[in-house]
Design an enzyme around this catalytic site. Structure first.
Site: not given
Length: 159
Positions: A120, A136
């Site tokens: 991330d 995401d």
């Protein structure tokens, strides 16, 4: 099968493929270019870059369960492949939503299987929100698209 019938399926595959490629390229770049944990502004006041490694799901739920979450990603991806293949003609919001969801599931699933967690690197500044990635974003786009598909109220074929 007519060209129109297969075109929505082809579009779903194209969206899924683009999501996976862009997601994996962006994660490779972030892993190589960003120092772990340190925040760097991308769009001041809105978005910054912060490299983190998430062994859980959204909001770090089920942390340390990468294998289990990898299995879930694989099952979701397989179910989406079956769904897309069984429905040769998908409405606009469905093919976009299913393609985005498939791409997001595969993108994060690849990370879980390959490196034991998800890379991330995008962080919203004005709100407290977990660090996220392009897979995401695609999953959230999918939810919006599938809600729009339901909202349009298309009659569903009988099974």
């Amino acid at each position: 099968m007519s060209a129109g019938v297969s075109s929505s399926r082809r579009l779903a595959w194209t969206v899924a493929g683009l999501v996976v490629v862009l997601d994996q390229l962006s994660k490779a770049w972030a892993s190589a270019a960003l120092p772990p944990g340190l925040a760097e502004p991308l769009i001041p006041g809105l978005l910054r870059l912060r490299l983190v490694f998430n062994t859980g799901a959204a909001f770090s739920l089920l942390s340390g369960q990468a294998v289990w979450l990898g299995v879930v990603s694989l099952v979701v991806a397989l179910l989406l492949v079956v769904w897309i293949q069984r429905h040769p003609s998908l409405p606009r919001w469905q093919w976009l939503g299913l393609g985005s969801l498939l791409g997001g599931a595969v993108g994060n699933g690849l990370d879980r299987w390959r490196i034991g967690g998800v890379v991330d690197f995008l962080e919203l500044v004005p709100v407290q929100f977990p660090v996220f990635n392009l897979a995401d974003v695609a999953i959230n786009v999918a939810v919006v698209c599938l809600i729009l598909d339901l909202w349009e109220g298309r009659p569903r074929e009988r099974r």
